[in-house]
Design a protein around this motif. Structure first.
Motif, mmCIF file in Angstrom:
data_model
loop_
_atom_site.group_PDB
_atom_site.id
_atom_site.type_symbol
_atom_site.label_atom_id
_atom_site.label_comp_id
_atom_site.label_asym_id
_atom_site.label_seq_id
_atom_site.Cartn_x
_atom_site.Cartn_y
_atom_site.Cartn_z
ATOM 1 N N UNK B 35 0.813 -1.224 0.000
ATOM 2 C CA UNK B 35 0.000 0.000 0.000
ATOM 3 C C UNK B 35 0.843 1.269 0.000
ATOM 4 N N UNK B 36 2.029 1.171 0.618
ATOM 5 C CA UNK B 36 2.835 2.384 0.758
ATOM 6 C C UNK B 36 3.449 2.866 -0.545
ATOM 7 N N UNK B 37 3.907 1.917 -1.384
ATOM 8 C CA UNK B 37 4.564 2.364 -2.614
ATOM 9 C C UNK B 37 3.665 2.202 -3.843
ATOM 10 N N UNK B 38 2.380 1.994 -3.585
ATOM 11 C CA UNK B 38 1.440 1.839 -4.693
ATOM 12 C C UNK B 38 1.346 3.164 -5.450
ATOM 13 N N UNK B 39 1.670 3.109 -6.706
ATOM 14 C CA UNK B 39 1.537 4.296 -7.525
ATOM 15 C C UNK B 39 2.569 5.377 -7.261
ATOM 16 N N UNK B 40 3.727 4.984 -6.741
ATOM 17 C CA UNK B 40 4.792 5.954 -6.496
ATOM 18 C C UNK B 40 5.431 6.315 -7.833
ATOM 19 N N UNK B 41 5.126 7.517 -8.294
ATOM 20 C CA UNK B 41 5.586 7.924 -9.630
ATOM 21 C C UNK B 41 6.291 9.274 -9.533
ATOM 22 N N UNK B 42 7.388 9.427 -10.278
ATOM 23 C CA UNK B 42 8.119 10.704 -10.234
ATOM 24 C C UNK B 42 7.399 11.749 -11.095
ATOM 25 N N UNK B 43 7.627 13.003 -10.761
ATOM 26 C CA UNK B 43 7.048 14.097 -11.545
ATOM 27 C C UNK B 43 7.963 14.399 -12.723
ATOM 28 N N UNK B 44 7.395 14.999 -13.757
ATOM 29 C CA UNK B 44 8.211 15.318 -14.926
ATOM 30 C C UNK B 44 9.075 16.537 -14.628
ATOM 31 N N UNK B 45 10.359 16.407 -14.912
ATOM 32 C CA UNK B 45 11.296 17.531 -14.753
ATOM 33 C C UNK B 45 12.187 17.595 -15.995
ATOM 34 N N UNK B 46 12.839 18.734 -16.161
ATOM 35 C CA UNK B 46 13.688 18.888 -17.347
ATOM 36 C C UNK B 46 15.064 18.292 -17.130
ATOM 37 N N UNK B 47 15.643 17.830 -18.218
ATOM 38 C CA UNK B 47 17.011 17.327 -18.187
ATOM 39 C C UNK B 47 17.927 18.495 -18.539
ATOM 40 N N UNK B 48 18.903 18.743 -17.706
ATOM 41 C CA UNK B 48 19.816 19.858 -17.951
ATOM 42 C C UNK B 48 21.166 19.314 -18.398
ATOM 43 N N UNK B 49 21.618 19.793 -19.552
ATOM 44 C CA UNK B 49 22.955 19.413 -20.016
ATOM 45 C C UNK B 49 23.911 20.502 -19.545
ATOM 46 N N UNK B 50 24.794 20.146 -18.627
ATOM 47 C CA UNK B 50 25.688 21.144 -18.019
ATOM 48 C C UNK B 50 26.943 21.390 -18.838
ATOM 49 N N UNK B 51 27.383 20.344 -19.518
ATOM 50 C CA UNK B 51 28.641 20.477 -20.281
ATOM 51 C C UNK B 51 28.663 19.447 -21.398
ATOM 52 N N UNK B 52 29.159 19.859 -22.549
ATOM 53 C CA UNK B 52 29.318 18.919 -23.663
ATOM 54 C C UNK B 52 30.788 18.931 -24.074
ATOM 55 N N UNK B 53 31.338 17.744 -24.191
ATOM 56 C CA UNK B 53 32.778 17.637 -24.471
ATOM 57 C C UNK B 53 32.998 16.694 -25.655
ATOM 58 N N UNK B 54 33.932 17.078 -26.500
ATOM 59 C CA UNK B 54 34.285 16.211 -27.631
ATOM 60 C C UNK B 54 35.257 15.154 -27.112
ATOM 61 N N UNK B 55 34.998 13.894 -27.425
ATOM 62 C CA UNK B 55 35.908 12.826 -26.989
ATOM 63 C C UNK B 55 36.215 11.919 -28.183
ATOM 64 N N UNK B 56 37.232 11.100 -28.026
ATOM 65 C CA UNK B 56 37.549 10.096 -29.055
ATOM 66 C C UNK B 56 37.902 8.797 -28.343
ATOM 67 N N UNK B 57 36.892 8.223 -27.709
ATOM 68 C CA UNK B 57 37.115 6.992 -26.927
ATOM 69 C C UNK B 57 36.737 5.767 -27.760
ATOM 70 N N UNK B 58 37.732 4.933 -27.994
ATOM 71 C CA UNK B 58 37.463 3.704 -28.732
ATOM 72 C C UNK B 58 37.324 2.575 -27.711
ATOM 73 N N UNK B 59 36.078 2.220 -27.419
ATOM 74 C CA UNK B 59 35.811 1.168 -26.422
ATOM 75 C C UNK B 59 35.890 -0.188 -27.110
#
Lengths: 194, 202
Positions: B35-59
């Motif tokens: 009963x306690x976690x029934x319907x526990x749903x997060x609210x919609x929030x925005x995704x914030x991109x703080x930094x964008x970096x160019x990389x060249x990682x060959x995994x």
């Protein structure tokens, strides 16, 4: 009569012990010899962009007919998302070369998200308010909320940002520089449709 | 006879009361009806991109592991001390490969249809243990978010350690050389000589 008495005693014993019996979880046999599932896999992913992201994960567990009072919780989740091209699959890329003109057309797979890393140390619980009539959020509930947050990040990163475009732009720049170092004069980089 | 019947009646009532109390206790402590976690749903929030970096990682290698981490804590009570335990089953993904941004123009040596170059040493890029990768298996007592994060940090460290013990850097080196040889051959080179800067050591 004896049967009735036995039944009553048995019922009492069941009642008295039910609390303890049911509350005991099945004790797992956790030993140091736990059979860990391990797998090493080779791959060929060229990551060309890394984004540092931040998302607020919040939930408001309001009062219902079966619960009195409400609960609110707020997390600040920071992480990194890497995108690029996966060159590991067979026929994932193709190079058409014209030796005379020193030209090359490289067709690459469409960019995709390669890794989302939401390290536990970078997820902070910044606020929690629970009514006296309610229980605190337990670890299982917090994990469930964070999972929903992770799913939202996976959805939003491709829908709300240009990360895949940026990844293709950077991949083009990487291969253009590399192929020009290898002596190609005309370089064209194309992407398959995702 | 009358006394026995009364005793049975009272014992029955007692059993019912204890049974109901037991169920209520379990709902209170373990939420057996959900009963306690029934319907526990997060609210919609925005995704914030703080930094964008160019990389060249060959995994070039991934290491996956499922492991168990646990922690115990004894809380002092007025009469009894209570032993609290947390057990988490965590699945991790370790990504390793080469940072190709360290390659410079002078690293390439081209002689006809032969290309030679030296790669930097392989490295671990990420040790990923996201919320969808772990399960709280046992939660006895109250465990704060920070305490759980600390236990998960232990899981991350263990998975990274196991990846190194299982020679993920060796696999990254072998697989990376093979995949890059294939790539450079597609650019028209018939001989591709790739060396790695030094013995991998994380």
């Amino acid at each position: 009569m004896k049967t009735l008495l036995r039944t009553a005693v048995a019922l009492s014993l069941v009642g008295l012990t039910s609390c303890d019996m049911l509350s005991k979880k099945d004790e797992p046999s956790l030993t140091d010899n736990f059979n860990q599932k391990i797998q090493s896999v080779s791959s060929a992913e060229l990551g060309s962009v890394e984004c540092k992201i931040c998302k607020v994960i919040k939930a408001d567990d309001k009062a219902e007919w079966y619960k009195f009072g409400d609960r609110k919780i707020l997390f600040e989740c920071r992480g990194t998302v890497k995108a690029g091209v996966d060159l590991g699959e067979s026929n994932s890329y193709k190079a058409d070369i014209n030796e005379e003109e020193k030209s090359i057309t490289l067709t690459l797979p469409a960019a995709k998200i390669l890794a989302i890393n939401l390290s536990p140390e970078n997820t902070k619980m910044v606020y929690e308010k629970v009514s006296k009539t309610r229980f605190d959020f337990n670890a299982v509930e917090r994990t469930e909320l964070l999972r929903q947050g992770e799913a939202a990040i996976k959805h939003d990163i491709t829908k709300e940002t240009d990360i895949l475009k940026e990844a293709e732009k950077n991949t083009t720049s990487f291969f253009t520089a590399m192929l020009s170092q290898l002596g190609f004069k005309q370089i064209t980089i194309k992407y398959k449709e995702g | 006879m009358k006394f026995t019947l009364k005793l049975i009646k009272w014992l029955f009532i007692l059993a019912v009361i204890v049974g109901v109390a037991g169920v209520a206790y379990l709902q209170y402590t373990q939420d057996i009806f959900g009963l306690n976690n029934k319907g526990l749903v997060i609210d919609k929030t925005h995704l914030v991109v703080e930094e964008t970096k160019k990389i060249s990682e060959f995994t070039s290698a991934h290491f996956y592991e499922e492991t168990i981490v646990k922690d115990e804590r004894t809380d002092k009570g007025l009469i009894f001390n209570s032993k609290n335990e947390i057990v988490i089953i965590a699945k991790g993904n370790v990504r390793a490969g080469f940072d190709l941004s360290k390659l410079t123009e002078t690293d390439y040596k081209i002689n006809g249809d032969t290309i030679s170059f030296k790669l930097p040493e392989p490295q671990i890029f990420d040790v990923i243990v996201n919320p969808s990768n772990y399960d709280i298996f046992v939660e006895d007592g109250k465990w704060s978010h920070d305490e759980i994060a600390k236990v998960l940090g232990k899981a991350q460290a263990q998975i990274k350690d196991d990846a190194l013990k299982n020679d993920i850097l060796g696999l990254a080196k072998k697989s990376g050389i093979s995949k890059l040889t294939e790539l450079y051959k597609s650019f028209g080179f018939s001989v591709v000589n790739i060396e790695v800067d030094s013995t991998p050591a994380e």
